[in-house]
Design an enzyme around this catalytic site. Structure first.
Site, PDB file in Angstrom:
ATOM      1  N   HIS A  59       0.869  -1.187   0.000  1.00 45.68           N
ATOM      2  CA  HIS A  59       0.000   0.000   0.000  1.00 45.68           C
ATOM      3  C   HIS A  59       0.898   1.225   0.000  1.00 45.68           C
ATOM      4  O   HIS A  59       1.747   1.385   0.886  1.00 45.68           O
ATOM      5  CB  HIS A  59      -0.918   0.002   1.228  1.00 45.68           C
ATOM      6  CG  HIS A  59      -1.955  -1.068   1.171  1.00 45.68           C
ATOM      7  ND1 HIS A  59      -2.280  -1.858   2.244  1.00 45.68           N
ATOM      8  CD2 HIS A  59      -2.740  -1.474   0.139  1.00 45.68           C
ATOM      9  CE1 HIS A  59      -3.233  -2.717   1.877  1.00 45.68           C
ATOM     10  NE2 HIS A  59      -3.526  -2.503   0.614  1.00 45.68           N
ATOM     11  N   GLU A  62       1.672   3.770   3.074  1.00 48.07           N
ATOM     12  CA  GLU A  62       2.089   3.223   4.371  1.00 48.07           C
ATOM     13  C   GLU A  62       3.611   3.316   4.448  1.00 48.07           C
ATOM     14  O   GLU A  62       4.336   2.428   3.996  1.00 48.07           O
ATOM     15  CB  GLU A  62       1.552   1.798   4.512  1.00 48.07           C
ATOM     16  CG  GLU A  62       0.017   1.833   4.492  1.00 48.07           C
ATOM     17  CD  GLU A  62      -0.648   0.475   4.482  1.00 48.07           C
ATOM     18  OE1 GLU A  62      -1.889   0.447   4.419  1.00 48.07           O
ATOM     19  OE2 GLU A  62       0.051  -0.545   4.524  1.00 48.07           O
ATOM     20  N   GLU A 216       1.061  -5.085  10.863  1.00 49.78           N
ATOM     21  CA  GLU A 216       0.564  -3.711  10.957  1.00 49.78           C
ATOM     22  C   GLU A 216       1.439  -3.002  11.980  1.00 49.78           C
ATOM     23  O   GLU A 216       1.425  -3.322  13.162  1.00 49.78           O
ATOM     24  CB  GLU A 216      -0.907  -3.696  11.394  1.00 49.78           C
ATOM     25  CG  GLU A 216      -1.850  -4.423  10.439  1.00 49.78           C
ATOM     26  CD  GLU A 216      -2.098  -3.684   9.125  1.00 49.78           C
ATOM     27  OE1 GLU A 216      -1.631  -2.534   8.976  1.00 49.78           O
ATOM     28  OE2 GLU A 216      -2.752  -4.269   8.243  1.00 49.78           O
TER      29      GLU A 216
HETATM   30 ZN   LIG Z   1      -1.595  -1.879   4.151  1.00 51.56          ZN
END
Ligand SMILES: [Zn+2]
Length: 337
Positions: A59, A62, A216
């Site tokens: 992504h 990020e 994450e």
């Molecule tokens: Zn992501």
């Protein structure tokens, strides 16, 4: 050409330049398996070292993972970090990174599935998913030992556990000592998926039998706005994996484990969540709480025991997942039963 320059060009240059420096890292074969994907394989391998796949920028907005990745490249270029284990370095979505966007045409981290029609789909992420799957396949053909894929992200919202690992669905469990390594790297919670979800870490696990996680690492922030200090233990883990240092996991590190127990899909245009949009991941809801209302499906209410809500998003397309429901894994104390 340094590794740092190669990846900087990959993100920023209009035209891609193939990797060509055969002598960049002494004693290490560097192979470009796709644009933005380099395999580093030591010419002399100690027996039993484990390979690692490290990916960032799947992504584009990020940035913390991209900064961690940059730290690794800088250490390699400076000779401060020696490659002792086969490693695949992957920078994900160049155009999204350059634009500071999550994606260009569609969410890349839903496309890692074989036997789909990606080849005929000219959306940017579909072509990139194909390249990345082929690159991983090429890397894996030469690997005989265990492989760990760490696909690094940051979350869109706050979290009761700012750093957590998502374990893709699999029939084979993650070994306890791997959870311990993640805990030692500052990961505070683990979330185990209840069904297949076609993410990048699921790809390596499902098709190649590797261990793999979506990590994450805090909340989305622009370049320079990330709290890299809290990620220092993660950088240590990445460096240790690259160096082939088979460290024992720390004895005292632990994390909280959750299982996904259900998901709520948006089934109609008339759909809403019954809580504030900016709620933190892993917020707990008591029995009787209303979670969502869908025009076609009706209301979702928490039944007999509390649930924790992860990744809520009311604005997904119809037929897509609007949130995950999780419960803590009941851990049996040692010696019990
Ligand atoms: Zn992501």
């Amino acid at each position: 050409m340094s590794l740092s320059d190669y990846f900087a060009d990959f993100i920023a240059a209009d035209e891609l330049t193939a990797w060509s420096d055969s002598a960049a890292l002494p004693g290490v074969a560097v192979t470009e398996h796709a644009p933005g994907v380099l395999a580093l394989v030591p010419e002399a391998l100690e027996p039993g070292v484990e390979a690692t796949i490290i990916s960032a920028g799947i992504h584009g907005n990020e940035t913390a993972p991209i900064e961690l990745f940059g730290e690794l490249l800088a250490a390699l270029d400076a000779g401060q970090l020696r490659v002792g284990a086969p490693t695949l370095l992957i920078m994900g979505n160049r155009r999204a990174i350059a634009g500071g966007q999550r994606y260009i045409d569609t969410n890349l981290n839903r496309l890692f599935r074989r036997d789909t029609l990606l080849r005929d789909d000219d959306r940017f992420e579909c072509q990139r998913a194909l390249e990345l799957m082929q690159a991983v396949d090429r890397f894996m053909t030469d690997i005989t030992g265990a492989v760990l894929h760490l696909d690094m992200h940051t979350a869109l919202r706050d979290s009761r556990y700012p750093r957590f690992a998502i374990e893709p669905f699999s029939d084979t469990p993650t070994p306890d000592n791997l959870w311990q390594h993640l805990a030692g790297a500052g990961i505070q919670a683990g979330l185990s998926q209840h069904q297949h979800s076609w993410t990048f870490s699921h790809y390596t696990r499902h098709y190649h039998g590797a261990q793999g996680f979506t990590l994450e690492l805090g909340r989305v922030a622009p370049f320079g706005g990330n709290d890299l200090e809290s990620l220092a233990p993660m950088l240590d883990l990445l460096r240790a994996r690259l160096a082939g240092a088979g460290a024992r996991p720390p004895d005292n590190a632990s994390l909280v484990r959750f299982d996904v127990i259900d998901e709520i899909m948006r089934e109609s245009d008339d759909f809403r969540l019954c809580f504030a949009e900016d709620i933190a991941n892993f917020t707990e809801f008591a029995p009787g709480s209303s979670l969502a209302v869908d025009g076609a499906r009706g209301e979702w209410v928490v039944k007999e025991s509390p649930v924790h809500v992860v990744f809520p998003n009311a604005r997904v397309e119809r037929g897509a997942r609007a949130l995950l429901l999780a419960r803590p894994v009941v851990q049996t104390p040692p010696g019990a039963g």
